[in-house]
Write an enzyme that holds these catalytic residues in place. Sequence first.
Site, PDB file in Angstrom:
ATOM      1  N   SER A  11     -10.882  -0.857  -1.006  1.00 33.19           N
ATOM      2  CA  SER A  11      -9.420  -1.492  -0.991  1.00 33.19           C
ATOM      3  C   SER A  11      -9.458  -2.623  -1.720  1.00 33.19           C
ATOM      4  O   SER A  11      -8.267  -3.111  -2.238  1.00 33.19           O
ATOM      5  CB  SER A  11      -9.608  -1.775   0.468  1.00 33.19           C
ATOM      6  OG  SER A  11     -10.511  -2.467   1.061  1.00 33.19           O
ATOM      7  N   GLU A  24     -16.353   3.731   1.605  1.00 31.42           N
ATOM      8  CA  GLU A  24     -14.972   4.147   0.824  1.00 31.42           C
ATOM      9  C   GLU A  24     -15.007   5.098  -0.107  1.00 31.42           C
ATOM     10  O   GLU A  24     -15.935   5.057  -1.088  1.00 31.42           O
ATOM     11  CB  GLU A  24     -14.237   2.780   0.761  1.00 31.42           C
ATOM     12  CG  GLU A  24     -14.060   2.130   2.119  1.00 31.42           C
ATOM     13  CD  GLU A  24     -13.510   0.749   1.996  1.00 31.42           C
ATOM     14  OE1 GLU A  24     -12.335   0.662   0.684  1.00 31.42           O
ATOM     15  OE2 GLU A  24     -13.588  -0.241   2.363  1.00 31.42           O
ATOM     16  N   HIS A  56     -14.593  -1.741   4.172  1.00 27.76           N
ATOM     17  CA  HIS A  56     -13.707  -2.318   5.113  1.00 27.76           C
ATOM     18  C   HIS A  56     -14.212  -3.182   6.440  1.00 27.76           C
ATOM     19  O   HIS A  56     -15.105  -2.385   7.069  1.00 27.76           O
ATOM     20  CB  HIS A  56     -12.650  -1.332   5.406  1.00 27.76           C
ATOM     21  CG  HIS A  56     -11.186  -1.861   5.766  1.00 27.76           C
ATOM     22  ND1 HIS A  56     -10.903  -1.919   7.255  1.00 27.76           N
ATOM     23  CD2 HIS A  56     -10.266  -2.822   5.322  1.00 27.76           C
ATOM     24  CE1 HIS A  56      -9.810  -2.619   7.227  1.00 27.76           C
ATOM     25  NE2 HIS A  56      -9.379  -2.928   6.122  1.00 27.76           N
ATOM     26  N   LYS A  81      -0.806   4.153   4.345  1.00 27.92           N
ATOM     27  CA  LYS A  81      -0.877   3.603   2.842  1.00 27.92           C
ATOM     28  C   LYS A  81       0.024   4.490   2.029  1.00 27.92           C
ATOM     29  O   LYS A  81       1.280   4.421   2.085  1.00 27.92           O
ATOM     30  CB  LYS A  81      -1.963   3.350   2.477  1.00 27.92           C
ATOM     31  CG  LYS A  81      -2.800   2.561   3.437  1.00 27.92           C
ATOM     32  CD  LYS A  81      -4.151   2.083   3.161  1.00 27.92           C
ATOM     33  CE  LYS A  81      -5.122   1.321   4.123  1.00 27.92           C
ATOM     34  NZ  LYS A  81      -4.328  -0.003   4.759  1.00 27.92           N
ATOM     35  N   ASN A  97       0.806  -1.184  -0.040  1.00 26.47           N
ATOM     36  CA  ASN A  97      -0.126  -0.021  -0.123  1.00 26.47           C
ATOM     37  C   ASN A  97       0.945   1.433  -0.048  1.00 26.47           C
ATOM     38  O   ASN A  97       0.531   2.458   0.021  1.00 26.47           O
ATOM     39  CB  ASN A  97      -0.987  -0.013   1.278  1.00 26.47           C
ATOM     40  CG  ASN A  97      -1.914  -1.158   1.292  1.00 26.47           C
ATOM     41  OD1 ASN A  97      -2.378  -1.357   0.200  1.00 26.47           O
ATOM     42  ND2 ASN A  97      -2.277  -1.427   2.409  1.00 26.47           N
ATOM     43  N   ASP A 157     -14.350   6.977   3.847  1.00 19.21           N
ATOM     44  CA  ASP A 157     -13.103   6.373   4.384  1.00 19.21           C
ATOM     45  C   ASP A 157     -12.174   6.677   2.891  1.00 19.21           C
ATOM     46  O   ASP A 157     -12.334   6.122   1.952  1.00 19.21           O
ATOM     47  CB  ASP A 157     -13.295   4.943   4.542  1.00 19.21           C
ATOM     48  CG  ASP A 157     -11.910   4.221   4.983  1.00 19.21           C
ATOM     49  OD1 ASP A 157     -10.783   4.573   4.550  1.00 19.21           O
ATOM     50  OD2 ASP A 157     -12.065   3.292   5.642  1.00 19.21           O
ATOM     51  N   HIS A 195      -7.310   4.701   0.919  1.00 16.54           N
ATOM     52  CA  HIS A 195      -6.667   4.250  -0.516  1.00 16.54           C
ATOM     53  C   HIS A 195      -6.530   5.583  -1.392  1.00 16.54           C
ATOM     54  O   HIS A 195      -6.040   5.322  -2.661  1.00 16.54           O
ATOM     55  CB  HIS A 195      -7.198   3.202  -1.029  1.00 16.54           C
ATOM     56  CG  HIS A 195      -7.036   1.953  -0.194  1.00 16.54           C
ATOM     57  ND1 HIS A 195      -5.779   1.043   0.083  1.00 16.54           N
ATOM     58  CD2 HIS A 195      -7.890   1.294   0.794  1.00 16.54           C
ATOM     59  CE1 HIS A 195      -5.923   0.137   0.735  1.00 16.54           C
ATOM     60  NE2 HIS A 195      -7.179   0.430   1.377  1.00 16.54           N
TER      61      HIS A 195
HETATM   62  C1  LIG Z   1     -10.420   0.995   3.549  1.00 13.87           C
HETATM   63  C2  LIG Z   1      -9.644   0.857   4.742  1.00 13.87           C
HETATM   64  N1  LIG Z   1     -10.005   1.425   5.954  1.00 13.87           N
HETATM   65  C3  LIG Z   1      -9.323   1.325   7.038  1.00 13.87           C
HETATM   66  C4  LIG Z   1      -8.315   0.746   7.103  1.00 13.87           C
HETATM   67  C5  LIG Z   1      -7.529   0.488   8.374  1.00 13.87           C
HETATM   68  O1  LIG Z   1      -6.271   1.380   8.380  1.00 13.87           O
HETATM   69  P1  LIG Z   1      -5.068   0.916   9.195  1.00 13.87           P
HETATM   70  O2  LIG Z   1      -4.112  -0.089   8.662  1.00 13.87           O
HETATM   71  O3  LIG Z   1      -4.427   2.327   9.307  1.00 13.87           O
HETATM   72  O4  LIG Z   1      -5.561  -0.047  10.553  1.00 13.87           O
HETATM   73  C6  LIG Z   1      -7.817  -0.151   6.031  1.00 13.87           C
HETATM   74  C7  LIG Z   1      -6.834  -0.982   5.923  1.00 13.87           C
HETATM   75  O5  LIG Z   1      -6.399  -1.931   5.112  1.00 13.87           O
HETATM   76  C8  LIG Z   1      -8.316   0.158   4.808  1.00 13.87           C
HETATM   77  O6  LIG Z   1      -8.272  -0.616   3.751  1.00 13.87           O
END
Ligand SMILES: Cc1ncc(COP(=O)(O)O)c(C=O)c1O
Length: 381
Positions: A178, A174, A130, A237, A45, A203, A206
């Site tokens: 992801s 999102e 996620h 990321k 990432n 969110d 990404h």
């Molecule tokens: C869309 C999304 N939100 C939140 C997270 C969580 O983030 P972190 O890795 O900082 O805990 C991820 C991690 O893979 C993600 O892909």
Amino acid sequence: MEERIKQFLEERARAGLLRELTEVESLPGGRVLAGGREYINFSSNDYLGLSCHPDIIKAVRETAAPVFGSQASRLMTGSTASHHRLEEEIARLKNKRAALIFNSGYHANVGVISALCGKGDVIFSDRLNHASIVDGIKLSGARLFRFRHNDMDHLGRLLSRERAKYNGTLIITETVFSMDGDRAPIADIIRLKKKHNCMLMADEAHATGVFGKSGGGLLADEDAGGDTDIVMGTFGKALGSFGAYVAVSKAIRDYLVNACRSFIYSTALPVPVINANIAALDIVRRNPAPRTRLLAEAEYFRNRLKDRGFRAGGRSQIVPVTIGDAADTIRLAAYLKRMGYWVTPVRPPTVPEGTARLRLSVTSNHGRDLLDKFVEDISKY
Ligand SMILES: Cc1ncc(COP(=O)(O)O)c(C=O)c1O
């Protein structure tokens, strides 16, 4: 309980879905070292290659002494000038009045959703959101409706039918997904949010650093930050570091400081990490060219894979290649590993049944020659 654990492990192993931790060292230049062999990493990432950027390493080195650990939570003694400065920078980047740092994206989603919503409220969540969003919703106790992925007709119908029965309403999506690498139809979601008088949480894990004029994410690209009540993102990321944030109004920030349990009851991120995050924001703000190039390279790669008959998807730096069957996907990933590529197969329960895939992420470390070579190699399978 022991019996349940044994049964769980046996079932997962029988289905070929048992996950294991492999020792992997990240090397500069987007490579990894595992079992004494180097691989080109297609599962990272670290989209812009910032995890080894000299300015970030310098920021960490220069602040590592004399104290590393933050020693307490933010509300005790863990709230330094650096934390406040980073929050100001995030608020500016995301075009919001305020921001709050979290120890990870998982902490942010679980804590913020469960602090804002409760019994009597309703949440409309994209089906592919996620796991950290799913867990936050579960913890909140709010009624949940999952709308079909990016399906605005479905979301609209659910809102018309259900919204009036509840108190507070939150839509969560999102912006760049992801596992599918596609993008949410933000303008349409905002239209529905306004029509049905809801709050919106997005969110940008990404999207931050990769999209937007200053790297502010997809909402910045679409000038939608102002209409999004909670803009969440991570530093782990494209920003190449660690930690997360939400950008919000002053009132929501104050509320979270007082009511968000994953914020209140956890040790603050250490200052070297915070300073690395400040350096990362500075790098993405000053350098638009790498993200433009990255998105163009990813589009090129996606089209080359499609030309060779692969089901390559996405509209971002994430290029999922759907294989379908979990065992076939694992075999293909093993072949690619023999060819020197680190590609993690993604299987259920992370993705829906029958959609096992290679989640390929293009990074600034992959030049066009390498992407071409990968396409040739995977085509020989
Ligand atoms: C869309 C999304 N939100 C939140 C997270 C969580 O983030 P972190 O890795 O900082 O805990 C991820 C991690 O893979 C993600 O892909």
